[in-house]
Design an enzyme around this catalytic site. Structure first.
Site, PDB file in Angstrom:
ATOM      1  N   HIS A  73       0.612  -1.214   0.013  1.00  0.00           N
ATOM      2  CA  HIS A  73      -0.139  -0.021   0.059  1.00  0.00           C
ATOM      3  C   HIS A  73       0.813   1.282  -0.138  1.00  0.00           C
ATOM      4  CE1 HIS A  73       0.247   1.081   4.595  1.00  0.00           C
ATOM      5  NE2 HIS A  73       0.402  -0.144   4.513  1.00  0.00           N
ATOM      6  N   ASP A 190       6.072   1.911   6.277  1.00  0.00           N
ATOM      7  CA  ASP A 190       4.945   1.347   6.417  1.00  0.00           C
ATOM      8  C   ASP A 190       3.918   2.045   5.461  1.00  0.00           C
ATOM      9  OD1 ASP A 190       2.134   0.358   6.767  1.00  0.00           O
ATOM     10  OD2 ASP A 190       2.280   0.717   8.887  1.00  0.00           O
ATOM     11  N   GLU A 224      -5.379   1.105   2.565  1.00  0.00           N
ATOM     12  CA  GLU A 224      -5.151   0.370   3.774  1.00  0.00           C
ATOM     13  C   GLU A 224      -5.281   0.870   4.861  1.00  0.00           C
ATOM     14  OE1 GLU A 224      -2.807  -2.507   6.185  1.00  0.00           O
ATOM     15  OE2 GLU A 224      -2.372  -0.243   5.651  1.00  0.00           O
ATOM     16  N   GLU A 225      -4.686   1.954   5.212  1.00  0.00           N
ATOM     17  CA  GLU A 225      -4.777   2.332   6.683  1.00  0.00           C
ATOM     18  C   GLU A 225      -5.741   2.715   7.214  1.00  0.00           C
ATOM     19  OE1 GLU A 225      -2.033   2.219   8.332  1.00  0.00           O
ATOM     20  OE2 GLU A 225      -0.136   2.691   7.302  1.00  0.00           O
ATOM     21  N   ASP A 243       3.938  -5.762   3.394  1.00  0.00           N
ATOM     22  CA  ASP A 243       3.875  -4.880   4.317  1.00  0.00           C
ATOM     23  C   ASP A 243       5.063  -4.666   5.350  1.00  0.00           C
ATOM     24  OD1 ASP A 243       2.411  -2.784   5.544  1.00  0.00           O
ATOM     25  OD2 ASP A 243       0.540  -3.436   5.098  1.00  0.00           O
ATOM     26  N   HIS A 323       4.324   3.371  12.909  1.00  0.00           N
ATOM     27  CA  HIS A 323       3.414   4.545  12.994  1.00  0.00           C
ATOM     28  C   HIS A 323       3.884   5.801  13.803  1.00  0.00           C
ATOM     29  CE1 HIS A 323      -0.548   2.461  11.839  1.00  0.00           C
ATOM     30  NE2 HIS A 323       0.361   2.060  11.031  1.00  0.00           N
TER      31      HIS A 323
END
Length: 347
Positions: A73, A190, A224-225, A243, A323
């Protein structure tokens, strides 16, 4: 293959830089999608987009019989303007799950609906040590963080005159660096690190003249998130999501390895695919770890929940501090590409 991967180091890191430089929180991904399209077309692969914006390209296999899918993604975490305060600050709401305390003091860009862009800084509403008693203790959350705009505004009307309003996207600086010791450190590894791995795989296929055993669909998803990126992809018999791999407490993976996920919040991945990935890694000198991810969902789960009868698995380079201010290493990315190559039976 190890030699070819080392030769691709510069391309891999430059591709990651190009992707990471494109602001692309979920719902505002046109810049990153354009970068993927440009790189793929530079490599000789025509692309197409789904109605929701996923970028897809097809690679012809040596044999027919089944179709394999790969996905990564290119959407990221972000913020959106929630409201404007009387003194001209922007209150925000999260897109995805950024760790909000890490954003205090970060530079950002605000994109208006009419195409203008302004810079600013995300700050606590108690930002000054010489003024506020609670400068160290005030929560760093959606109610207590705001954007200070780099424009001479003094009130809400001044901000509105700039064209800024609720619903505008706020994109924070990824602060990307590649170190001499091989680390890629940046926000949004990510999953732009893995997207760079798949684009590097395409370069390897082109440069070596190899092809996967079966027809392969590569999909770069853009939601995706927020949980539904993988809902719309081509029909495939197997889907391998590439991922980020988790690094931390009660986990085996490091930044120097490819992580093979056996289970995440949505349950176990396909037993046969996971077992095959482990055996391929073990038999071919790929440095890997198998882990259970405690707070995780992937595009495979979204594809399953959309009703697709497809086997699925998940791998990715180990990423530290997900994150937040993330970091991985060239070795982890290299082993990820190698394992995907082996999984596709490229020759």
């Amino acid at each position: 293959m190890q030699m070819h991967l080392e030769d691709c180091r510069e391309f891999l890191m430059n591709t990651a830089r190009r992707l990471l430089a494109a602001d692309s929180p979920s719902g505002f991904t046109q810049q990153a999608a354009a970068v993927v399209e440009q790189i793929a077309e530079e490599l000789g692969y025509p692309v197409r987009r789904t109605n929701k914006g996923n970028v897809i390209l097809s690679v012809r296999g040596r044999e027919r019989g089944k179709t394999v899918g790969l996905c990564a993604h290119i959407d990221t975490l972000g913020l959106m303007v929630r409201s404007i305060t009387p003194d001209g600050m922007l209150m925000i709401t999260k897109i995805g799950g950024p760790i909000l305390p890490t954003l205090d003091g970060e530079y950002c860009r605000i994109y208006t609906r009419d195409g203008r862009m302004y810079t600013g800084t995300i700050l606590s509403l108690s930002p000054a040590a010489h003024v506020f008693d609670d400068v160290l203790t005030r929560p760093r959350d959606e109610k207590n963080l705001a954007v200070r705009i780099d424009e001479p505004v003094r009130d809400k009307a001044g901000v509105e005159a700039l064209g800024i309003c609720a619903g505008d996207f706020v994109c924070f600086d990824p602060k990307t660096q590649v170190t001499g010791s091989g680390f890629l450190k940046s926000r949004f590894i990510d999953d732009k690190g893995s997207a760079a791995c798949l684009l590097t795989l395409l370069k390897l296929l082109r440069d070596t003249g190899a092809a996967p055993r079966y027809d392969t669909e590569l999909c770069f998803t853009v939601h995706e998130e927020v949980g539904h990126g993988g809902c719309v992809m081509p029909a495939v018999d197997e889907l391998l999501a590439v991922d980020m791999g988790c690094v931390g407490e009660d986990l085996n993976c490091t930044e120097y390895q490819v992580s093979i996920c056996a289970k995440d919040n949505n349950g176990p991945y396909d037993y046969g695919m996971v077992s095959r990935l482990v055996e391929l890694a073990r038999a071919n000198g790929v440095d890997y770890a198998v882990d259970i991810y405690p707070h995780y969902g992937s595009d495979v789960a979204a594809f399953w929940k959309a009703g697709n009868d497809t086997r699925g698995a998940l791998i990715g380079p180990g990423v530290h501090a997900s994150h937040g201010m993330e970091r991985t290493h060239f070795d982890g990315m290299k082993h990820t590409i190698h394992l995907v190559w082996l999984y596709l039976e490229c020759a």
